[in-house]
Design a protein around this motif. Structure first.
Motif, short mmCIF file in Angstrom:
data_model
loop_
_atom_site.label_atom_id
_atom_site.label_comp_id
_atom_site.label_asym_id
_atom_site.label_seq_id
_atom_site.Cartn_x
_atom_site.Cartn_y
_atom_site.Cartn_z
N ARG A 32 8.45 13.43 60.90
CA ARG A 32 9.41 12.71 61.74
C ARG A 32 9.53 11.22 61.41
N THR A 33 8.66 10.72 60.59
CA THR A 33 8.63 9.28 60.33
C THR A 33 8.52 8.99 58.84
N ASP A 34 9.28 8.03 58.40
CA ASP A 34 9.17 7.50 57.04
C ASP A 34 9.58 6.04 57.12
N VAL A 35 8.58 5.15 57.22
CA VAL A 35 8.88 3.75 57.46
C VAL A 35 7.86 2.86 56.77
N GLU A 36 8.30 1.69 56.35
CA GLU A 36 7.41 0.69 55.80
C GLU A 36 7.39 -0.50 56.76
N ILE A 37 6.18 -0.94 57.12
CA ILE A 37 6.01 -2.00 58.11
C ILE A 37 5.22 -3.14 57.49
N GLY A 38 5.81 -4.33 57.47
CA GLY A 38 5.17 -5.48 56.86
C GLY A 38 4.17 -6.14 57.79
N LEU A 39 3.18 -6.80 57.19
CA LEU A 39 2.15 -7.52 57.93
C LEU A 39 2.14 -8.99 57.51
N ASN A 40 1.84 -9.86 58.45
CA ASN A 40 1.72 -11.28 58.15
C ASN A 40 0.44 -11.54 57.36
N GLN A 41 0.46 -12.54 56.50
CA GLN A 41 -0.74 -12.87 55.72
C GLN A 41 -1.91 -13.28 56.60
N ARG A 42 -1.62 -13.74 57.83
CA ARG A 42 -2.68 -14.19 58.74
C ARG A 42 -2.96 -13.17 59.84
N HIS A 43 -2.56 -11.91 59.62
CA HIS A 43 -2.73 -10.93 60.68
C HIS A 43 -4.20 -10.57 60.90
N ILE A 44 -4.51 -10.19 62.12
CA ILE A 44 -5.85 -9.77 62.53
C ILE A 44 -5.74 -8.43 63.23
N TRP A 45 -6.60 -7.49 62.85
CA TRP A 45 -6.70 -6.22 63.57
C TRP A 45 -7.71 -6.39 64.71
N MET A 46 -7.41 -5.80 65.84
CA MET A 46 -8.28 -5.91 67.01
C MET A 46 -8.76 -4.53 67.44
N GLY A 47 -9.94 -4.51 68.05
CA GLY A 47 -10.52 -3.25 68.50
C GLY A 47 -10.38 -3.07 69.99
N ALA A 48 -11.36 -2.40 70.58
CA ALA A 48 -11.23 -1.98 71.97
C ALA A 48 -11.32 -3.14 72.95
N SER A 49 -12.34 -3.97 72.80
CA SER A 49 -12.58 -5.02 73.80
C SER A 49 -11.89 -6.32 73.40
N ALA A 50 -11.77 -7.21 74.39
CA ALA A 50 -11.23 -8.54 74.16
C ALA A 50 -12.12 -9.55 74.89
#
Length: 409
Positions: A215-233
């Protein structure tokens, strides 16, 4: 456990882990009256933990239906000064907020889509400063759920009444790990696992991701300064909180300008108590340029028309198909649970914390980095056992992140 013991244990987990209430803190609880047992248990647990005031804002599902049936559309556009003043005061005092979902996802299935759209726009405008503070984790907040009969009968159509509600409660308690001997320790271990996964993805520094499924075929760009986050904040006072219970995701905000392709849902989306399903969105240069829906077309159309940002992505989240909620086989018809059974994306507002030093930037500066701004933030599910995701580096080299719906890194 008895019903009372289950409710008490669930409430204590939310207060101690989700909100992590501190001595002298105030708490606002927003809930439907169908969740009153849970509201009272959370109130007691919060006072036991040191809260000095617990404010309850209760609604009633049938009364909401009556409003949508009889009130003119103009009523749903109204935003009052006293509402803004309350939000401003809560932000100044950093009042903790707990949202408890309990009404049926189909509560407003027969409501006028124009009224739903008008209300969503008005609420979005009213809450824009609050939503920005939420995204920066300026204060403690958490979203949880508690079942009512109508919702439970939708999830378990073979059951009726209290039997259905108790089965849904047991499923929810298992999903938030409140059924385990030491739920707090279980969450500590869970947070550690998800945060480690998020750190690994951040270190990979992918330039873009390619999602591919039936159902999906997509390319999604990321910023050079992006951060992935987990469960807690961690909130502005340095207190660790758990904003969604349950959660199985690691997530970031993409560069909304670099989204091209087609994204199709794999689970129904309940938006403002109306179901949208069997829909696909076509993106070009970051915006939705075409869409279709087998159910809830007008609701989807109005949602996308909220503002320019409603047609863009503000979040991408990775959840393996081999996850507890997915393996349970339960379809909740509620994003809080269903998004934790499946990879998902969100239309609308991005997370400032998903960018290095993002919490210190203005809305205009965030948008210049490709972080979307909008009055809405609506997650919908796109994952499943056939989803693959490739991470693509700036030099064009690739490596799989997901194959057959599950992690490979």
């Amino acid at each position: 456990m008895t019903y009372e013991e289950k409710v008490k244990k669930y409430a204590e987990l939310v207060v101690k882990v989700g909100l992590n209430i501190q001595q002298g803190q105030k708490l606002m609880i927003s809930a439907d009256i169908d969740a009153i047992d849970f509201v009272r248990a959370v109130t007691k647990a919060a006072y036991d933990k040191g809260a000095v005031d617990v404010i309850q804002k209760l609604t009633d599902g049938p009364s909401s239906q009556l409003k949508y049936e009889y009130a003119p559309v103009e009523t749903f556009t109204e935003v009052h000064d006293y509402q803004k003043a309350e939000i401003d005061q809560h932000l100044t005092e950093r009042v903790a907020h707990l949202r408890i979902y309990s009404q049926s996802p189909e509560l407003l299935k027969d409501a006028d889509p124009d009224k739903i759209a008008a209300n969503a726009t008005a609420i979005g405008e009213l809450n824009k400063d609050f939503a920005r503070a939420v995204g920066r984790f300026d204060f403690s907040w958490c979203i949880v759920a508690f079942p009512n009969i109508a919702w439970a009968e939708l999830v378990f159509p073979e059951l009726k009444g209290e039997e259905a509600r108790m089965k849904l409660l047991d499923a929810m308690i298992a999903a938030v790990r409140a059924d385990q001997p030491d739920p707090i320790k279980a969450w500590e271990e869970h947070n550690s696992n998800l945060n480690s996964r998020a750190q690994l993805l951040t270190e990979k520094g992918f330039d873009r991701l390619h999602y591919k499924s039936e159902r999906t075929d997509v390319e999604i760009g990321l910023n050079q300064r992006h951060i992935w986050m987990g469960a807690s904040a961690v909130n502005a006072d340095g207190v660790e909180i758990q904003v969604n219970m349950p959660t199985e995701e690691v997530f970031t905000s993409p560069d909304f300008r670099r989204v091209n392709g087609v994204i199709g849902n794999t689970r129904p989306l309940s938006y403002n108590s109306a179901i949208i399903d069997d829909f696909k969105l076509t993106f070009k240069d970051g915006s939705v340029v075409d869409f279709e829906a087998g159910k809830g077309y007008e609701v989807l159309k109005n949602m996308l028309a909220t503002d320019d940002g409603a047609k863009r992505l503000g979040e991408i989240a990775l959840v393996p198909d081999d996850s507890p909620i997915s393996n349970s086989g339960i379809l909740y018809y509620n994003t809080l649970f269903d998004e934790n059974a499946s990879c998902h994306v969100a239309l609308g507002r991005s997370f400032p914390g998903a960018l290095q030093n993002g919490k210190e930037l203005s809305k205009e500066e965030l948008e210049a980095y490709g972080l979307n701004q909008s009055l809405i933030h609506v997650d919908f599910m796109i994952g499943g056992p056939d989803l693959s995701i490739e991470g693509i580096h700036e030099d064009g080299s690739k490596e799989f992140i997901f194959k057959d719906g599950n992690w490979v890194i």
